[in-house]
Design an enzyme around this catalytic site. Structure first.
Site, PDB file in Angstrom:
ATOM      1  CG  HIS A  17      -0.664  -0.489  -1.779  1.00 11.44           C
ATOM      2  ND1 HIS A  17       0.642  -0.513  -1.337  1.00 11.44           N
ATOM      3  CD2 HIS A  17      -1.113  -1.764  -1.660  1.00 11.44           C
ATOM      4  CE1 HIS A  17       0.959  -1.731  -0.967  1.00 11.44           C
ATOM      5  NE2 HIS A  17      -0.087  -2.514  -1.158  1.00 11.44           N
ATOM      6  NE  ARG A  70       4.661  -7.553  -1.970  1.00 10.08           N
ATOM      7  CZ  ARG A  70       4.793  -8.244  -3.086  1.00 10.08           C
ATOM      8  NH1 ARG A  70       4.696  -9.566  -3.051  1.00 10.08           N
ATOM      9  NH2 ARG A  70       5.033  -7.650  -4.235  1.00 10.08           N
ATOM     10  CE1 TYR A  93     -24.077  -5.100   1.065  1.00 11.43           C
ATOM     11  CE2 TYR A  93     -22.316  -6.734   1.055  1.00 11.43           C
ATOM     12  CZ  TYR A  93     -23.505  -6.248   0.546  1.00 11.43           C
ATOM     13  OH  TYR A  93     -24.125  -6.907  -0.481  1.00 11.43           O
TER      14      TYR A  93
END
Length: 766
Positions: free
Chosen positions: A87, A41, A131
């Site tokens: 993931h 991570r 968007y």
């Protein structure tokens, strides 16, 4: 512990449970969690500079064919693929990671080409992923180059339905070029971005000389190269120590510039305006500093009046960053304003260096620049060899088929006959022509139109070319020297793409050691302006703008029954020394005085003067000035002005007085003065050299003149060669100068004699 019987003395263990000390169980599980956080991570891999989430993002976008030459696709599709296939974490975290890869102010070489609102340097967030659209950049393609060539291992995805690469094999030095930051359990990493061409240059040096010194590497890697530009102001020694140990930091300053290069004023960010005024223009800010918050910081300084020499700040940014700093007046020193902003705002920030990365064995290590580049080159050699071995295997497969095709062409008629007459032609062909199963299968699958004579010639040419290529690849695999030569050529080719002369590769951050920090005096924060300070007999003080001529002081207005006591020309940056008759000195800033429109304010509201003491003097202080101090008892000494300045309301006790005595004389000493004249209330005058008077910071001093009765009336310093001057009586304003002073020149402490004819009856020099 849970049991299956009711007998607590002989419990039977529950299936699947283990009897383990709680401390051991907790530490083991916490260690597993910590290692998972570190390796999966938070820390980047030195080989490709990526964390797992970034690697999976790029891999998913590649699978979606989002190449730079293709169109954009919605970010929501990318995020969905990443969390659905590779993931299994929150979509917000994945999208945030993707947004950062697209921000040209966060990454020196963006890996994602974003279309839409991906945030800005003001600190605003990106639009929602429904968007925005995205595709890969050329840099990302270079970073993933070779994924299909057997260069890296693949591992199953979390659900076992697909595969993902363990590492990206590309030659682009992403770890140093784009940097990284992260916090794991018990450790962290913070790597600034660098210039890719400089990193490649240092790598080429290590290929030629693996034992190269750090100083040689730093001839290539000058320091960080932040996407937002700025100036790194650390010394070469500080930078070298950081890269040697892998820990340190860099001080980054904003760049003051208006974008022109011909004028010193323009280079320093000073933009001239009509009327002789000017303003500072900031064109680059430190990396990681949000422009909006920075402007808020500066505006807060103005609101809190912490920087009086600053008038306004404006954001005039369009496509280019432009922050305008307006000074209080044109008399403000630009360099002092800059230094003040560096100290009080994030116009100077510190970027910590912590080269903590995962090595090829997935072990976290803090590395210096030399070790990091060395291990990265070792990884690239492994990739190079694996690519060659993969290509050799492909060539061997193809050569096997080509050899079978050639056998078929040489025995074409027999092959056709076998195919037409035999029910199972494949075993017959294998036995008769000593073919492999793959060769026989390929011959049987040949099309009729491939049986041209031209095809046979092409096959023989292909066989020769593949054989020659294979020989070169085998030499490459077997020769470390050839591997280094090939890697050097590949890096040199890559450096031309990201060279310092290219738009993307040009260095943005300047490495320039700053001058030593200087102490900024408090008066530098005050707008310098001439004033006339007026103090009345009743202790009311004010400052009138400008230097009013002495012959106009009589026009000053006061309250009824009050009149002028002292007046002095000063600057708003000056400190005023106020001497009281009890020997205490007080200090007031000229900028703190009320304006000259009214009668002012009582001086005793500003400083704690004893109610029984009178004001003996008011003098503007100077750093190297000296004062002649004398008491009514005839004692006196010389004091440095800098040593009598008091910073508190209570002032400073400077002159120790005998019982019944008062401080009678406080006069500035000119640099040319070499003598002292003292006159007593008994009208006796003495003159003696000034070097007979000691210099003290505090005390009673020495006897200047002896008296049988009365005390000291006045004292003054002067240049003996110029003579002693005093004001003549009346309102004529004339002065008289006595040059023949030999009769009065005696040793310090003498009684003296009557002054020359015409000396004022008030026994004062004026």
């Amino acid at each position: 512990m849970a049991t299956t019987t009711d007998d607590p003395d002989n419990p039977e263990p529950v299936p699947g449970m283990t009897d383990t000390p709680f401390g051991s169980a907790l530490s083991e599980r916490y260690l597993v969690y910590a290692l998972s956080t570190i390796t999966a991570r938070s820390l980047p891999d030195l080989r490709d500079g990526l964390k797992p989430v970034h690697r999976r993002l790029l891999w998913a976008m590649r699978a979606m064919r989002l190449d730079p030459s293709q169109g954009y696709k919605k970010s929501a599709r990318v995020v969905g693929d990443v969390i659905g296939k590779f993931h299994p974490h929150g979509d917000v975290a994945v999208y945030d990671a993707m947004v950062r890869l697209a921000q040209d102010f966060s990454l020196r070489y963006p890996l994602v080409d974003g279309q839409g609102n991906f945030g800005n340097i003001d600190g605003d967030n990106a639009a929602a992923y429904r968007y925005t659209e995205a595709r890969l950049t050329r840099v990302a393609v270079d970073l993933m180059q070779g994924l299909d060539e057997g260069t890296v291992d693949f591992k199953p995805t979390y659900n076992g339905e697909d595969e993902e690469p363990e590492i990206m094999p590309g030659l682009f030095p992403n770890l140093l070029a784009n940097g990284a930051s992260g916090i794991a359990v018990g450790m962290a990493t913070n790597i600034p971005p660098h210039n890719a061409a400089e990193v490649i240059g240092a790598a080429l040096l290590l290929i030629e000389n693996p034992q190269a010194e750090l100083s040689e590497l730093l001839e290539h890697v000058k320091g960080p190269d932040f996407p937002t530009g700025g100036i790194v102001v650390d010394s070469a020694e500080t930078i070298a120590h950081a890269y040697a140990t892998g820990r340190g930091g860099f001080r980054v300053r904003a760049r003051f510039s208006i974008g022109k290069a011909d004028s010193v004023w323009e280079d320093s960010g000073i933009e001239k305006l009509p009327g002789g005024t000017w303003q500072l223009v900031i064109s680059e800010i430190p990396y990681g500093v949000a422009k909006g918050k920075l402007i808020e910081q500066i505006a807060q300084l103005i609101a809190d009046k912490k920087l009086p020499i600053l008038e306004d700040v404006r954001d005039e940014s369009a496509e280019d960053l432009r922050i305008v700093i307006e000074p209080k007046s044109r008399n403000v020193d630009p360099e002092i304003l800059k230094e003040s902003l560096y100290r009080l705002t994030d116009l100077e920030s510190r970027f910590a260096l912590n080269l903590n990365v995962l090595d090829a064995t997935r072990t976290p290590k803090v590395m210096g620049l030399h070790q990091l580049l060395t291990e990265w080159l070792q990884h690239q050699i492994v990739v190079l060899v694996r690519r060659a071995q993969h290509r050799i295997a492909k060539i061997d497969d193809r050569l096997e088929l080509v050899a079978g095709y050639i056998i078929a062409f040489l025995n074409l008629d027999r092959i056709i006959e076998i195919i037409r007459t035999e029910d199972e032609p494949k075993p017959v062909m294998i036995a008769e022509f000593i073919l492999t199963d793959r060769q026989a299968e390929a011959i049987l699958n040949m099309r009729l139109r491939s049986l041209r004579k031209l095809e046979e010639m092409e096959l023989k040419r292909e066989q020769a070319d593949l054989t020659a290529e294979r020989e070169e690849l085998v030499k490459l695999v077997e020769s470390p020297q050839r591997q280094r030569t090939r890697l050097r050529k590949d890096l040199e080719k890559l450096r031309t793409v990201y060279g310092l002369d290219t738009l993307l590769g040009a260095r943005r951050t300047t490495i320039s050691e700053a001058a030593p920090a200087r102490d900024i005096p408090l008066d530098a924060m005050i707008e310098k302006e001439p004033v006339t300070v007026i103090l009345s007999k009743r202790g009311w003080i004010r400052a009138q703008r400008g230097h009013v001529a002495a012959d106009q002081w009589a026009e000053f207005k006061f309250k009824e029954g009050d009149e002028l006591l002292f007046a002095a020309h000063a600057q708003t940056t000056d400190k005023l020394l106020i001497a009281a008759s009890d020997g205490r000195f007080f200090t007031i800033g000229a900028d703190k005085l009320p304006g000259g429109r009214g009668f002012g304010e009582p001086l005793r509201l500003m400083v704690d003067i004893d109610p029984e003491a009178r004001i003996a003097a008011m003098i503007p202080a100077s750093a190297d000035g000296r004062l002649l101090l004398a008491s009514s008892s005839g004692h006196g000494f010389i004091a440095q002005m800098a040593e009598v300045v008091a910073e508190t309301r209570k002032g400073r006790n400077v002159v120790n007085l005998k019982t019944g005595a008062q401080l009678a004389v406080v006069r500035p000493i000119a640099a040319s003065d070499d003598s002292v004249a003292v006159v007593g209330e008994n009208r006796k005058l003495v003159v003696f050299p000034i070097n007979e008077v000691p210099v003290m910071a505090r005390g009673q001093g020495v006897m200047l003149q002896r008296y049988r009765d009365g005390g000291l009336s006045d004292a003054v310093s002067f240049a003996f060669a110029d003579g002693l001057s005093w004001a003549m009586g009346g309102d004529t304003g004339r002065t008289r100068t006595e040059t023949d002073l030999v009769p009065w020149r005696v040793a310090r402490g003498a009684a003296g004699r009557m002054p020359p004819t015409g000396f004022p009856r008030n026994n004062r020099f004026g």
